[in-house]
Design a protein around this motif. Structure first.
Motif, PDB file in Angstrom:
ATOM      1  N   GLY A 237      23.513  41.704 -56.012  1.00  0.00           N
ATOM      2  CA  GLY A 237      22.945  40.831 -54.989  1.00  0.00           C
ATOM      3  C   GLY A 237      23.877  39.768 -54.466  1.00  0.00           C
ATOM      4  N   SER A 238      24.949  39.471 -55.198  1.00  0.00           N
ATOM      5  CA  SER A 238      25.926  38.486 -54.747  1.00  0.00           C
ATOM      6  C   SER A 238      27.288  38.843 -55.321  1.00  0.00           C
ATOM      7  N   LEU A 239      28.320  38.289 -54.713  1.00  0.00           N
ATOM      8  CA  LEU A 239      29.696  38.515 -55.173  1.00  0.00           C
ATOM      9  C   LEU A 239      30.100  37.328 -56.028  1.00  0.00           C
ATOM     10  N   GLU A 240      29.950  37.488 -57.337  1.00  0.00           N
ATOM     11  CA  GLU A 240      30.256  36.431 -58.289  1.00  0.00           C
ATOM     12  C   GLU A 240      30.955  37.022 -59.506  1.00  0.00           C
ATOM     13  N   VAL A 241      31.766  36.214 -60.133  1.00  0.00           N
ATOM     14  CA  VAL A 241      32.476  36.648 -61.329  1.00  0.00           C
ATOM     15  C   VAL A 241      31.475  37.059 -62.406  1.00  0.00           C
ATOM     16  N   GLY A 242      31.700  38.224 -62.995  1.00  0.00           N
ATOM     17  CA  GLY A 242      30.841  38.730 -64.053  1.00  0.00           C
ATOM     18  C   GLY A 242      29.805  39.727 -63.582  1.00  0.00           C
ATOM     19  N   LYS A 243      29.579  39.798 -62.258  1.00  0.00           N
ATOM     20  CA  LYS A 243      28.599  40.747 -61.730  1.00  0.00           C
ATOM     21  C   LYS A 243      29.244  42.106 -61.467  1.00  0.00           C
ATOM     22  N   ASP A 244      28.378  43.097 -61.249  1.00  0.00           N
ATOM     23  CA  ASP A 244      28.863  44.447 -60.964  1.00  0.00           C
ATOM     24  C   ASP A 244      29.707  44.456 -59.698  1.00  0.00           C
ATOM     25  N   GLY A 245      30.718  45.303 -59.700  1.00  0.00           N
ATOM     26  CA  GLY A 245      31.601  45.419 -58.543  1.00  0.00           C
ATOM     27  C   GLY A 245      30.998  46.263 -57.443  1.00  0.00           C
ATOM     28  N   ASP A 246      29.925  45.763 -56.820  1.00  0.00           N
ATOM     29  CA  ASP A 246      29.229  46.444 -55.729  1.00  0.00           C
ATOM     30  C   ASP A 246      29.498  45.694 -54.429  1.00  0.00           C
ATOM     31  N   VAL A 247      30.168  46.356 -53.490  1.00  0.00           N
ATOM     32  CA  VAL A 247      30.621  45.686 -52.270  1.00  0.00           C
ATOM     33  C   VAL A 247      30.396  46.602 -51.077  1.00  0.00           C
ATOM     34  N   ALA A 248      29.982  45.997 -49.951  1.00  0.00           N
ATOM     35  CA  ALA A 248      29.857  46.726 -48.686  1.00  0.00           C
ATOM     36  C   ALA A 248      30.860  46.164 -47.693  1.00  0.00           C
TER      37      ALA A 248
ATOM     38  N   PRO B 173      27.979  41.569 -50.364  1.00  0.00           N
ATOM     39  CA  PRO B 173      27.553  42.280 -51.574  1.00  0.00           C
ATOM     40  C   PRO B 173      26.955  43.631 -51.186  1.00  0.00           C
ATOM     41  N   GLY B 174      26.955  44.567 -52.113  1.00  0.00           N
ATOM     42  CA  GLY B 174      26.225  45.802 -51.881  1.00  0.00           C
ATOM     43  C   GLY B 174      24.783  45.473 -51.546  1.00  0.00           C
TER      44      GLY B 174
END
Length: 405
Positions: free
Chosen positions: A366-377, A77-78
């Motif tokens: 804070g986590s990679l889950e469906v429905g969350k913002d598309g923030d990725v590192a 996650p970001g």
């Protein structure tokens, strides 16, 4: 190109703040650490119009046609920096870019970070390049109550573009950093607490609308309104306290007024784990590599592991630095914690989902889950290894960095 060269080169670039325009993206990783479950080997994260719509193994997750595909060895996650002054304090370290502290009065809860935040500050871009997509920033140490903090994305042309929570916490400071010299107040620790109690009691006692000398209705002051929000539990009181006696003073204030308290810094928290746990207080812990002198002379690399073992929620921060480049990088701080007692996943949680929970934004980041913002590192190796690089950063479905850092 070394760290400082990149930093100062960025200052000369035009348009380094990114205005996000969501794309349709598939992020592939040999390892995808969602922070919502086990690591996914050969996983994918599908982002549609800025929002995560699918996360899972590449072999079993349908990939929409026409989506841009980016790949990396490790995907997380970001990252979330739980406490900083970036955006108020600038990298030049000169008067025109230092808005993190107003010394005109010891108690100024009415000052809002969003009114001073500069999303085009080069330090925002610099942190973003290391995978940090969300920051909790605002007024720093140096005054008893220095102002209100905000939670923002590290992208956006304006503060309004970047903001997640415009009024997040009220920043207070105990100990020498918030003491004054000479006859000005507060000059002692006891006076600090007395002034804080006075501000809370005044807000507690004052009617919603008082009257002036002419009998006309007089609305409460800005200061009173903010402290009422603290009393009502609408805004936590974020207390920077390193020494055990200052931590205990903060805990007594919480008990007396029933307020929501978050400890910041907390160098000697390992001495008070029972008291902190019983009080139900979250901790935004000092950067492990912060210089251990003065108030931090008893700081330890292992405090994060101690807090985790004690069941105390905590996150890591970059904090405030008085020298250029004016900030630390939580990625590196968590790496040190991972080498000093914290498990790898625990260290990553302290700069992702656990930080998001403490800031009250876990529904978005804070986590990679469906429905969350598309923030990725995205990283080309273990994020905590010195030789690894952040090779890509996505915020709200927009690739905002693809230069290895």
């Amino acid at each position: 190109m070394n760290m400082m060269t990149r930093l100062f080169a960025g200052a000369a670039a035009l348009g380094f703040a990114v205005s996000a325009h969501a794309q349709d993206i598939v992020v592939k990783g040999e390892q995808v650490h969602t922070m919502a479950g086990p690591m996914i080997a050969n996983g994918v994260v599908v982002i549609d119009d800025g929002t995560i719509v699918a996360v899972g193994p590449a072999a079993s997750t349908p990939l929409p046609e026409g989506f841009r595909v980016i790949e990396a060895k490790v995907v997380t996650p970001g990252l979330v920096d739980a406490r900083t002054v970036v955006g108020l304090a600038g990298y030049l370290n000169q008067a025109q870019d230092q808005d993190q502290l107003d010394e005109s009065a010891p108690v100024q809860p009415q000052l809002r970070a969003i009114d001073a935040y500069n999303p085009q500050e080069v330090l925002v871009e610099w942190l973003r390049g290391f995978g940090i997509t969300t920051i909790h920033t605002g007024h720093g140490p140096g005054a008893l109550v220095s102002g209100q903090t905000m939670v923002a994305k590290t992208a956006g042309l304006t503060a309004d573009d970047a903001v997640i929570r415009g009024e997040a916490m009220v920043a207070a400071n105990l100990g020498p950093w918030a003491l004054t010299d000479g006859s000005k107040s507060p000059g002692t620790r006891a006076k600090q607490i007395a002034l804080l109690r006075t501000a809370l009691l005044a807000a507690q006692a004052e009617d919603e609308d008082s009257e002036d000398k002419k009998g006309k209705s007089k609305p409460p002051s800005l200061e009173t309104r903010v402290m009422r929000a603290v009393l009502a539990g609408e805004r936590p009181l974020l207390v920077t306290a390193h020494r055990s006696q200052d931590i205990m003073s903060a805990l007594r204030l919480k008990e007396e007024f029933g307020i929501d308290l978050v400890l910041d810094g907390a160098s000697e928290a390992y001495l008070l784990t029972d008291a902190i746990r019983e009080a139900g207080v979250n901790v935004i812990l000092h950067p492990p590599m912060m210089r251990q002198y003065g108030e931090l002379e008893n700081a330890s690399f292992t405090t994060g592991a101690v807090l985790f073992e004690a069941g105390i929620p905590f996150a890591y921060q970059s904090g405030y630095e008085g020298y250029v480049p004016k900030t630390r990088v939580v990625l590196w701080e968590a790496a040190i914690a991972a080498a000093n007692g914290l498990e790898w996943n625990e260290a990553l949680a302290a700069i992702t989902i656990d930080a998001a929970r403490i800031l009250g934004v876990e529904d978005r980041v804070g986590s990679l889950e469906v429905g969350k913002d598309g923030d990725v590192a995205l990283f080309d190796g273990d994020p905590f290894e010195y030789t690894s690089h952040a090779v890509g950063v996505v915020i709200d479905g927009e690739v905002v960095s693809d230069t290895p850092q």
